[in-house]
Design an enzyme around this catalytic site. Sequence first.
Site, PDB file in Angstrom:
ATOM      1  N   LYS A  67       3.112  -5.325   2.678  1.00  0.00           N
ATOM      2  CA  LYS A  67       4.479  -4.809   2.566  1.00  0.00           C
ATOM      3  C   LYS A  67       5.315  -5.658   1.619  1.00  0.00           C
ATOM      4  O   LYS A  67       6.075  -5.145   0.829  1.00  0.00           O
ATOM      5  CB  LYS A  67       5.115  -4.785   3.961  1.00  0.00           C
ATOM      6  CG  LYS A  67       6.543  -4.251   3.974  1.00  0.00           C
ATOM      7  CD  LYS A  67       6.582  -2.778   3.615  1.00  0.00           C
ATOM      8  CE  LYS A  67       7.991  -2.215   3.580  1.00  0.00           C
ATOM      9  NZ  LYS A  67       8.022  -0.929   2.855  1.00  0.00           N
ATOM     10  N   ARG A  93       3.755  -6.389   7.704  1.00  0.00           N
ATOM     11  CA  ARG A  93       3.829  -7.027   6.391  1.00  0.00           C
ATOM     12  C   ARG A  93       2.500  -6.928   5.640  1.00  0.00           C
ATOM     13  O   ARG A  93       2.443  -7.202   4.450  1.00  0.00           O
ATOM     14  CB  ARG A  93       4.208  -8.500   6.543  1.00  0.00           C
ATOM     15  CG  ARG A  93       5.605  -8.710   7.097  1.00  0.00           C
ATOM     16  CD  ARG A  93       5.827 -10.147   7.454  1.00  0.00           C
ATOM     17  NE  ARG A  93       5.756 -11.002   6.282  1.00  0.00           N
ATOM     18  CZ  ARG A  93       6.806 -11.398   5.579  1.00  0.00           C
ATOM     19  NH1 ARG A  93       8.001 -11.031   5.929  1.00  0.00           N
ATOM     20  NH2 ARG A  93       6.663 -12.175   4.533  1.00  0.00           N
ATOM     21  N   TRP A 105      -2.665 -12.960   4.585  1.00  0.00           N
ATOM     22  CA  TRP A 105      -3.088 -12.002   3.561  1.00  0.00           C
ATOM     23  C   TRP A 105      -3.712 -12.853   2.462  1.00  0.00           C
ATOM     24  O   TRP A 105      -3.018 -13.627   1.799  1.00  0.00           O
ATOM     25  CB  TRP A 105      -1.873 -11.237   3.046  1.00  0.00           C
ATOM     26  CG  TRP A 105      -2.209 -10.070   2.190  1.00  0.00           C
ATOM     27  CD1 TRP A 105      -2.618  -8.828   2.589  1.00  0.00           C
ATOM     28  CD2 TRP A 105      -2.138 -10.013   0.762  1.00  0.00           C
ATOM     29  NE1 TRP A 105      -2.810  -8.012   1.508  1.00  0.00           N
ATOM     30  CE2 TRP A 105      -2.522  -8.702   0.375  1.00  0.00           C
ATOM     31  CE3 TRP A 105      -1.792 -10.918  -0.235  1.00  0.00           C
ATOM     32  CZ2 TRP A 105      -2.574  -8.297  -0.958  1.00  0.00           C
ATOM     33  CZ3 TRP A 105      -1.839 -10.515  -1.563  1.00  0.00           C
ATOM     34  CH2 TRP A 105      -2.227  -9.215  -1.910  1.00  0.00           C
ATOM     35  N   HIS A 109      -2.809  15.341 -25.094  1.00  0.00           N
ATOM     36  CA  HIS A 109      -3.233  14.350 -26.085  1.00  0.00           C
ATOM     37  C   HIS A 109      -4.395  13.520 -25.570  1.00  0.00           C
ATOM     38  O   HIS A 109      -4.592  12.382 -25.984  1.00  0.00           O
ATOM     39  CB  HIS A 109      -2.044  13.475 -26.491  1.00  0.00           C
ATOM     40  CG  HIS A 109      -0.973  14.251 -27.176  1.00  0.00           C
ATOM     41  ND1 HIS A 109      -1.086  14.709 -28.472  1.00  0.00           N
ATOM     42  CD2 HIS A 109       0.203  14.738 -26.713  1.00  0.00           C
ATOM     43  CE1 HIS A 109      -0.011  15.413 -28.791  1.00  0.00           C
ATOM     44  NE2 HIS A 109       0.793  15.450 -27.726  1.00  0.00           N
ATOM     45  N   GLU A 165      -1.645   5.504  -2.646  1.00  0.00           N
ATOM     46  CA  GLU A 165      -1.657   4.343  -1.758  1.00  0.00           C
ATOM     47  C   GLU A 165      -1.951   4.686  -0.313  1.00  0.00           C
ATOM     48  O   GLU A 165      -2.561   3.899   0.385  1.00  0.00           O
ATOM     49  CB  GLU A 165      -0.380   3.512  -1.884  1.00  0.00           C
ATOM     50  CG  GLU A 165       0.879   4.144  -1.379  1.00  0.00           C
ATOM     51  CD  GLU A 165       2.068   3.190  -1.453  1.00  0.00           C
ATOM     52  OE1 GLU A 165       3.180   3.683  -1.668  1.00  0.00           O
ATOM     53  OE2 GLU A 165       1.902   1.981  -1.286  1.00  0.00           O
ATOM     54  N   LYS A 181       2.598   7.354  -4.155  1.00  0.00           N
ATOM     55  CA  LYS A 181       2.568   7.603  -2.704  1.00  0.00           C
ATOM     56  C   LYS A 181       1.214   8.190  -2.298  1.00  0.00           C
ATOM     57  O   LYS A 181       0.607   7.760  -1.321  1.00  0.00           O
ATOM     58  CB  LYS A 181       3.661   8.601  -2.268  1.00  0.00           C
ATOM     59  CG  LYS A 181       5.054   8.099  -2.209  1.00  0.00           C
ATOM     60  CD  LYS A 181       5.373   7.278  -0.989  1.00  0.00           C
ATOM     61  CE  LYS A 181       5.284   5.805  -1.299  1.00  0.00           C
ATOM     62  NZ  LYS A 181       6.416   5.216  -1.996  1.00  0.00           N
ATOM     63  N   GLU A 208       6.321   8.271  -8.847  1.00  0.00           N
ATOM     64  CA  GLU A 208       6.485   7.897  -7.447  1.00  0.00           C
ATOM     65  C   GLU A 208       5.578   8.761  -6.552  1.00  0.00           C
ATOM     66  O   GLU A 208       4.937   8.256  -5.621  1.00  0.00           O
ATOM     67  CB  GLU A 208       7.962   8.028  -7.048  1.00  0.00           C
ATOM     68  CG  GLU A 208       8.283   7.688  -5.609  1.00  0.00           C
ATOM     69  CD  GLU A 208       7.903   6.269  -5.202  1.00  0.00           C
ATOM     70  OE1 GLU A 208       7.554   5.441  -6.054  1.00  0.00           O
ATOM     71  OE2 GLU A 208       7.946   5.999  -3.984  1.00  0.00           O
ATOM     72  N   CYS A 224       1.721 -12.756   4.324  1.00  0.00           N
ATOM     73  CA  CYS A 224       1.599 -13.631   5.489  1.00  0.00           C
ATOM     74  C   CYS A 224       2.871 -13.663   6.336  1.00  0.00           C
ATOM     75  O   CYS A 224       3.961 -13.420   5.839  1.00  0.00           O
ATOM     76  CB  CYS A 224       1.311 -15.045   5.011  1.00  0.00           C
ATOM     77  SG  CYS A 224      -0.079 -15.120   3.895  1.00  0.00           S
ATOM     78  N   ASN A 237       3.050 -19.927   4.689  1.00  0.00           N
ATOM     79  CA  ASN A 237       3.254 -18.764   3.814  1.00  0.00           C
ATOM     80  C   ASN A 237       3.524 -19.293   2.415  1.00  0.00           C
ATOM     81  O   ASN A 237       4.197 -20.319   2.273  1.00  0.00           O
ATOM     82  CB  ASN A 237       4.492 -17.968   4.239  1.00  0.00           C
ATOM     83  CG  ASN A 237       4.253 -17.133   5.468  1.00  0.00           C
ATOM     84  OD1 ASN A 237       3.162 -17.133   6.022  1.00  0.00           O
ATOM     85  ND2 ASN A 237       5.282 -16.420   5.901  1.00  0.00           N
ATOM     86  N   GLY A 238       3.069 -18.575   1.392  1.00  0.00           N
ATOM     87  CA  GLY A 238       3.353 -18.989   0.017  1.00  0.00           C
ATOM     88  C   GLY A 238       2.102 -19.482  -0.678  1.00  0.00           C
ATOM     89  O   GLY A 238       0.984 -19.261  -0.211  1.00  0.00           O
TER      90      GLY A 238
HETATM   91  C1  F6R Z   1       5.007   1.556  -2.719  1.00  0.00           C
HETATM   92  C2  F6R Z   1       5.623   0.280  -2.392  1.00  0.00           C
HETATM   93  C3  F6R Z   1       5.512  -0.821  -3.370  1.00  0.00           C
HETATM   94  C4  F6R Z   1       6.832  -1.601  -3.442  1.00  0.00           C
HETATM   95  C5  F6R Z   1       6.677  -2.843  -4.325  1.00  0.00           C
HETATM   96  C6  F6R Z   1       7.971  -3.602  -4.467  1.00  0.00           C
HETATM   97  O1  F6R Z   1       5.193   2.488  -1.698  1.00  0.00           O
HETATM   98  O2  F6R Z   1       6.173   0.121  -1.343  1.00  0.00           O
HETATM   99  O3  F6R Z   1       5.138  -0.368  -4.639  1.00  0.00           O
HETATM  100  O4  F6R Z   1       7.817  -0.746  -3.945  1.00  0.00           O
HETATM  101  O5  F6R Z   1       5.692  -3.687  -3.797  1.00  0.00           O
HETATM  102  O6  F6R Z   1       8.411  -4.064  -3.229  1.00  0.00           O
HETATM  103  P1  F6R Z   1       9.903  -4.537  -3.035  1.00  0.00           P
HETATM  104  O7  F6R Z   1      10.778  -3.324  -3.181  1.00  0.00           O
HETATM  105  O8  F6R Z   1       9.952  -5.093  -1.647  1.00  0.00           O
HETATM  106  O9  F6R Z   1      10.197  -5.541  -4.089  1.00  0.00           O
END
Ligand code: F6R
Length: 605
Positions: free
Chosen positions: A600, A27, A73, A501, A485, A482, A478, A2, A97-98
Amino acid sequence: MCGIIGYVGTENASRRLIEGLKILEYRGYDSSGICLLSRGEISIIRAVGRVENLENKVTDKDESFCGIGHTRWATHGSVSEENAHPHRVGRVTLVHNGIIENYLELRTRLEGEGYSFKSQTDTEVACALFDKYYVENVHPCVAIYRAVREIRGSYAFGIMFDGYEGRIFGLRHRSPLLVGLGSDGLYLSSDITALLPFTKTYSLIEEAEVVELREKEAIFYTHDGICDPVWQEATLNYDQAQKGGFSHFMLKEINEQSESVRKTIIPRISGGLPDFSHDGISRDIFQGIKQIHIVGCGSAYNVGCMGARLIEEYSRISASAFVASEYRYSPPANMQSTLVIAISQSGETADTLASVRYAKLCGCRVVSIINARETSLARESDKVIYTYAGPEIAVATTKGFATQLSILYLLSVYLGIFTSKLDTEVAKLKVDELDSSVRLIEGRLKDLGQIEELASLIYRKESCFFIGRSLDYFMCQEGALKLKEISYIHAQAYQAGELKHGTISLIEEGTPVISLMGEVRLLDKTLSNVKETKSRGAFTISLVPKNEKSPQECGDFVITLMGNSLIEYLFDELLCLQMLAYKVALLRGCDIDKPRNLAKSVTVE
Ligand code: F6R
């Protein structure tokens, strides 16, 4: 997650609110809304989906000089207009927010007192609570203080009270909120980037403060009376928060990585060796440390795994990475003499924050690696090492990860010197290799032909495997994240030796298996695992350092890694996997900067 924006001043509020909400879009959100004070009347406009949908509902009739806006959100209640903010109960309208943890208990009580609710949200309950205390002859500030005594959870509120036309009130607890001072009025925002088109002058709202914004002034209240705000100038530019000519923020941010890593490492290198005095960190903080725990979520966890491995390798200090959402629920048996390193791009991730709180309760020292400034995580850590990635807008992290990796690498070399497991010359060489990685990132970005070809070969696949050993395996995590997502292709990372396995049963004719072989010492082993998948029909794609093997031996599609050292190979792998995910998502027509269901900044558990 949010976002909040508020405005009171001399200009058209709806335009300013919509502009702010468009910046907050990054966000992640699913609905949005604004409340305007128009000709003495409150009007609330809400829409599901893009901010554009909201913008289309705003008409010239809605001219106003005061209002609050929100991107939601969903947490409590589905995605719907009724659940979108602002909410209005009685004589109070607000955005939030929260999470209000005790909202069910409050709701039942307030229903007993005659309130009824139109939404399923915790926010509407908070709104009713403020209304309950906002009785005749009570100033909004007093009503706020009375109401929040009953609220458990985290919050940032932007509130409008009937009878106080042309004023916005704000307060926060464990959730960020700022006041912006513009030439045309006062702003409220949960995120500094949303203030940048209007002003660079801002003041943080501290815990237990309430602000009252009027057309020309901001009054900051505490329990003891009025206090002076501390105005600061944002160092960010509005342009930095824009796409800068790239088709997506993600692409822009991938391209910014060499600059971001350079900016991040330069202040932490002195005489060719790592030096964290820039961050107020000296050897003292590591004295007596027997083990290191690294906590983070998603990509921050992945990079944390790499950090733990590097620290153990170079310093022989025992180090482990933990998924932050698990840390306090499955705590390690021994928390004594432990240094906790928390990693978070946003500095607001709820689970990472909760891990830090847990670690502090256990008496651990906490050092955080954070990108965003003025965050809750920074405030709760003993020391902060800031990465200089600049604002990261795309939901999928790229430059955040690259800068975190560079810090963890420097830290592991620093600790190697600290424990005398690395001699100075070796340490200097390692720092040099990190420096070369920066140039190499630039080189890879000029040489993407093979990645484009590979993307065109796999973008219609439904599933993809990533295999590697040791640090390569964590990089596989990683890479798989990527791809999943942003392109929505199912992807899974496996330790190369583990596939047989069980999971190898999923390999079919043409299943892509991407193997990373930057860990040269383990290359032959990984290669055998690649062959195992090849003989079961996989389409094998290998990223291999040059001159190690002939390409024919390595797989169906071979990408030669640039560089000459482990850290260079790792950075090149990272670039290749980020760009592969990006190109695949592009071919699949995905919404790259705002992947479905994602946010985000994940400020809920
Ligand atoms: C993946 C991604 C998320 C963040 C995770 C932690 O591309 O961006 O997996 O890495 O939500 O976010 P932060 O780093 O803001 O704590």
